[in-house]
Scaffold this motif. Sequence first.
Motif, PDB file in Angstrom:
ATOM      1  N   PHE A  32     -98.640  95.625  48.998  1.00 50.90           N
ATOM      2  CA  PHE A  32     -97.040  95.766  49.475  1.00 50.90           C
ATOM      3  C   PHE A  32     -96.744  94.226  48.865  1.00 50.90           C
ATOM      4  O   PHE A  32     -97.350  93.261  48.879  1.00 50.90           O
ATOM      5  N   ASN A  33     -95.268  94.388  48.339  1.00 54.81           N
ATOM      6  CA  ASN A  33     -95.033  93.160  47.622  1.00 54.81           C
ATOM      7  C   ASN A  33     -93.726  92.777  48.117  1.00 54.81           C
ATOM      8  O   ASN A  33     -93.079  93.528  48.887  1.00 54.81           O
ATOM      9  N   HIS A  34     -93.593  91.215  48.194  1.00 54.22           N
ATOM     10  CA  HIS A  34     -92.208  90.689  48.814  1.00 54.22           C
ATOM     11  C   HIS A  34     -91.822  89.872  47.693  1.00 54.22           C
ATOM     12  O   HIS A  34     -92.464  88.795  47.095  1.00 54.22           O
ATOM     13  N   LEU A  35     -90.583  90.303  47.168  1.00 52.09           N
ATOM     14  CA  LEU A  35     -90.071  89.698  45.786  1.00 52.09           C
ATOM     15  C   LEU A  35     -88.790  88.858  46.286  1.00 52.09           C
ATOM     16  O   LEU A  35     -88.002  89.513  47.021  1.00 52.09           O
ATOM     17  N   VAL A  36     -88.603  87.691  46.069  1.00 57.23           N
ATOM     18  CA  VAL A  36     -87.422  86.941  46.274  1.00 57.23           C
ATOM     19  C   VAL A  36     -86.847  86.076  45.207  1.00 57.23           C
ATOM     20  O   VAL A  36     -87.746  85.556  44.619  1.00 57.23           O
ATOM     21  N   LEU A  37     -85.733  86.471  44.987  1.00 58.39           N
ATOM     22  CA  LEU A  37     -84.886  85.695  43.909  1.00 58.39           C
ATOM     23  C   LEU A  37     -83.981  84.855  44.422  1.00 58.39           C
ATOM     24  O   LEU A  37     -83.356  85.057  45.495  1.00 58.39           O
ATOM     25  N   VAL A  38     -83.793  83.605  44.044  1.00 59.13           N
ATOM     26  CA  VAL A  38     -82.953  82.731  44.786  1.00 59.13           C
ATOM     27  C   VAL A  38     -82.243  81.839  43.811  1.00 59.13           C
ATOM     28  O   VAL A  38     -82.780  81.638  42.586  1.00 59.13           O
ATOM     29  N   LYS A  39     -81.380  81.057  44.309  1.00 54.98           N
ATOM     30  CA  LYS A  39     -80.247  80.076  43.673  1.00 54.98           C
ATOM     31  C   LYS A  39     -80.309  79.177  44.840  1.00 54.98           C
ATOM     32  O   LYS A  39     -79.824  79.215  45.641  1.00 54.98           O
ATOM     33  N   PHE A  40     -80.947  77.874  44.228  1.00 53.83           N
ATOM     34  CA  PHE A  40     -80.802  76.855  45.381  1.00 53.83           C
ATOM     35  C   PHE A  40     -79.531  76.085  45.311  1.00 53.83           C
ATOM     36  O   PHE A  40     -79.026  75.946  44.186  1.00 53.83           O
ATOM     37  N   LYS A  41     -79.216  75.435  46.481  1.00 55.28           N
ATOM     38  CA  LYS A  41     -77.857  74.490  46.362  1.00 55.28           C
ATOM     39  C   LYS A  41     -78.005  73.468  45.503  1.00 55.28           C
ATOM     40  O   LYS A  41     -79.353  72.653  45.196  1.00 55.28           O
ATOM     41  N   ASP A  42     -77.187  72.832  44.880  1.00 64.94           N
ATOM     42  CA  ASP A  42     -77.210  71.684  44.027  1.00 64.94           C
ATOM     43  C   ASP A  42     -77.779  70.610  44.209  1.00 64.94           C
ATOM     44  O   ASP A  42     -78.550  69.993  43.612  1.00 64.94           O
ATOM     45  N   ASP A  43     -77.778  70.225  45.412  1.00 61.11           N
ATOM     46  CA  ASP A  43     -78.410  68.729  46.004  1.00 61.11           C
ATOM     47  C   ASP A  43     -79.734  68.952  46.404  1.00 61.11           C
ATOM     48  O   ASP A  43     -80.299  68.045  47.081  1.00 61.11           O
ATOM     49  N   VAL A  44     -80.451  70.225  46.364  1.00 62.99           N
ATOM     50  CA  VAL A  44     -81.792  70.551  46.861  1.00 62.99           C
ATOM     51  C   VAL A  44     -82.836  70.028  46.029  1.00 62.99           C
ATOM     52  O   VAL A  44     -82.749  69.837  44.635  1.00 62.99           O
ATOM     53  N   VAL A  45     -83.789  69.253  46.499  1.00 59.47           N
ATOM     54  CA  VAL A  45     -84.978  68.671  45.923  1.00 59.47           C
ATOM     55  C   VAL A  45     -85.813  69.888  45.813  1.00 59.47           C
ATOM     56  O   VAL A  45     -86.863  70.053  46.914  1.00 59.47           O
ATOM     57  N   VAL A  46     -86.024  70.698  44.674  1.00 62.01           N
ATOM     58  CA  VAL A  46     -86.636  71.837  44.525  1.00 62.01           C
ATOM     59  C   VAL A  46     -88.281  71.790  44.747  1.00 62.01           C
ATOM     60  O   VAL A  46     -88.966  72.436  45.523  1.00 62.01           O
ATOM     61  N   ASP A  47     -88.712  70.727  44.150  1.00 59.89           N
ATOM     62  CA  ASP A  47     -90.200  70.417  44.194  1.00 59.89           C
ATOM     63  C   ASP A  47     -90.676  70.240  45.783  1.00 59.89           C
ATOM     64  O   ASP A  47     -91.760  70.743  45.978  1.00 59.89           O
ATOM     65  N   ASP A  48     -89.855  69.514  46.415  1.00 57.04           N
ATOM     66  CA  ASP A  48     -90.062  69.626  48.009  1.00 57.04           C
ATOM     67  C   ASP A  48     -90.163  71.129  48.731  1.00 57.04           C
ATOM     68  O   ASP A  48     -91.063  71.241  49.368  1.00 57.04           O
ATOM     69  N   VAL A  49     -89.402  71.941  48.278  1.00 57.51           N
ATOM     70  CA  VAL A  49     -89.437  73.389  48.819  1.00 57.51           C
ATOM     71  C   VAL A  49     -90.389  73.989  48.429  1.00 57.51           C
ATOM     72  O   VAL A  49     -91.182  74.767  48.808  1.00 57.51           O
ATOM     73  N   LEU A  50     -90.620  73.948  47.096  1.00 58.40           N
ATOM     74  CA  LEU A  50     -91.818  74.535  46.435  1.00 58.40           C
ATOM     75  C   LEU A  50     -93.191  74.133  47.086  1.00 58.40           C
ATOM     76  O   LEU A  50     -94.127  74.879  47.307  1.00 58.40           O
ATOM     77  N   GLN A  51     -93.398  72.870  47.494  1.00 57.61           N
ATOM     78  CA  GLN A  51     -94.459  72.250  47.888  1.00 57.61           C
ATOM     79  C   GLN A  51     -94.718  72.807  49.213  1.00 57.61           C
ATOM     80  O   GLN A  51     -95.989  73.305  49.813  1.00 57.61           O
ATOM     81  N   GLY A  52     -93.654  73.064  50.118  1.00 60.65           N
ATOM     82  CA  GLY A  52     -93.745  73.518  51.500  1.00 60.65           C
ATOM     83  C   GLY A  52     -94.053  75.081  51.319  1.00 60.65           C
ATOM     84  O   GLY A  52     -94.908  75.603  52.159  1.00 60.65           O
ATOM     85  N   LEU A  53     -93.611  75.960  50.367  1.00 60.34           N
ATOM     86  CA  LEU A  53     -93.955  77.266  50.090  1.00 60.34           C
ATOM     87  C   LEU A  53     -95.266  77.404  49.757  1.00 60.34           C
ATOM     88  O   LEU A  53     -95.937  78.488  50.237  1.00 60.34           O
ATOM     89  N   GLU A  54     -95.851  76.625  48.853  1.00 61.14           N
ATOM     90  CA  GLU A  54     -97.137  76.703  48.280  1.00 61.14           C
ATOM     91  C   GLU A  54     -98.202  76.307  49.483  1.00 61.14           C
ATOM     92  O   GLU A  54     -99.072  77.166  49.912  1.00 61.14           O
ATOM     93  N   LYS A  55     -97.904  75.471  50.202  1.00 64.65           N
ATOM     94  CA  LYS A  55     -98.738  75.076  51.607  1.00 64.65           C
ATOM     95  C   LYS A  55     -98.604  76.361  52.546  1.00 64.65           C
ATOM     96  O   LYS A  55     -99.851  76.502  53.147  1.00 64.65           O
ATOM     97  N   LEU A  56     -97.420  76.931  52.737  1.00 63.49           N
ATOM     98  CA  LEU A  56     -97.526  77.924  53.704  1.00 63.49           C
ATOM     99  C   LEU A  56     -98.286  79.127  53.442  1.00 63.49           C
ATOM    100  O   LEU A  56     -99.002  79.741  53.922  1.00 63.49           O
ATOM    101  N   VAL A  57     -98.252  79.664  52.036  1.00 61.88           N
ATOM    102  CA  VAL A  57     -98.986  80.875  51.580  1.00 61.88           C
ATOM    103  C   VAL A  57    -100.423  80.477  51.515  1.00 61.88           C
ATOM    104  O   VAL A  57    -101.207  81.388  51.601  1.00 61.88           O
TER     105      VAL A  57
END
Length: 133
Positions: A32-57
């Motif tokens: 079973f697959n979970h696919l998410v496409l996103v556009k981040f808000k302009d002021d977001v530090v995307v690397d921080d979000v990605l680190q959190g996501l990688e840690k979660l999974v």
Amino acid sequence: MCDTLDCPILTQIVCIYSKGVVIHFGSEMAEFNHLVLVKFKDDVVVDDVLQGLEKLVSEMDTVKSFVWGQDKESPDVLRQGFTHSFLMTFGSKEDFAAFAAHPNHVEFSTTFSAVIDKAILLDFPAKTVKPAA
């Protein structure tokens, strides 16, 4: 239809009667697959979000695989503002449900939702046409 024999039909692909025996082709536990496409808000530090996501999974046993990427090639008119894609694969729909309900995922989803401008989510059973070599 297999209704005369004990034959679950949830994700069954083919059911053949052979001398009163039911032979199943395909899997009742399809990935079973979970696919998410996103556009981040302009002021977001995307690397921080990605680190959190990688840690979660990495901490979730139900996640069989996780890949992500940032679009670098598609014309703006085709990507409609979406910049990142995330694909998680689970062993079954039940594994995905367990992941979605897990407190760590629920907590991360709240944080994640606050930093995205827009998103598309698709959750679907996998149908492999050409397996990885």
